[in-house]
Design a protein around this motif. Structure first.
Motif, PDB file in Angstrom:
ATOM      1  N   VAL A 141      64.023 -27.842  10.227  1.00  0.00           N
ATOM      2  CA  VAL A 141      65.429 -27.824   9.815  1.00  0.00           C
ATOM      3  C   VAL A 141      66.139 -26.574  10.322  1.00  0.00           C
ATOM      4  O   VAL A 141      67.367 -26.527  10.340  1.00  0.00           O
TER       5      VAL A 141
ATOM      6  N   ASP B 191      55.758 -27.304   8.051  1.00  0.00           N
ATOM      7  CA  ASP B 191      56.264 -28.540   8.659  1.00  0.00           C
ATOM      8  C   ASP B 191      57.761 -28.770   8.479  1.00  0.00           C
ATOM      9  O   ASP B 191      58.371 -29.466   9.270  1.00  0.00           O
ATOM     10  N   LYS B 192      58.382 -28.168   7.493  1.00  0.00           N
ATOM     11  CA  LYS B 192      59.832 -28.346   7.282  1.00  0.00           C
ATOM     12  C   LYS B 192      60.677 -27.338   8.059  1.00  0.00           C
ATOM     13  O   LYS B 192      61.892 -27.378   8.025  1.00  0.00           O
TER      14      LYS B 192
END
Length: 127
Positions: free
Chosen positions: A75, A71-72
């Motif tokens: 970035v 989910d990150k």
């Protein structure tokens, strides 16, 4: 390991931008952002800079797959593709997602990174 895939081509800068955009579309990418670095440098710093654009490209299917795994990872999205005027012509370069996403350390992303790298390599080849 290099962190980008690049090629220098002949042609007018704006024509190369159009060719890159078309090649991205052919591989399922859309351009989400288009940053004119030269214009920004002039406006913010009052300096002249060679024609240089950063295209933020996204393949929605691959982005969804990566975000579903990590989910990150947002970035590191979208995939940046640069087009810049050089002495030798117009250089087109794309991020190598294997190099960048490999730094995340999640092997579940490896297949997606390999697939996106192959797509971006086709974009660079096609231009």
């Amino acid at each position: 390991m290099s962190y980008y895939i690049a090629k220098t081509v002949s042609g007018e800068f704006d024509d190369v931008i159009a060719r890159v955009t078309d090649a991205l579309k052919a591989e399922g990418f859309g351009v989400l952002t288009d940053i004119d670095v030269a214009a920004t440098m002039k406006k913010k710093l009052d300096v002249d800079f060679q024609p240089y654009r950063i295209l933020g490209a996204c393949n929605p299917q691959m982005a969804y797959k990566a975000l579903s795994i990590e989910d990150k990872i947002g970035v590191m999205l979208p995939c940046n593709v640069i087009v810049q005027q050089t002495d030798k012509g117009v250089e087109v370069a794309a991020v190598d997602p294997v190099a960048s996403i490999g730094r995340v350390g999640n092997p579940a992303l490896d297949d997606a990174a390999d697939a996106v790298k192959a797509m971006l390599a086709k974009v660079i080849e096609r231009v």
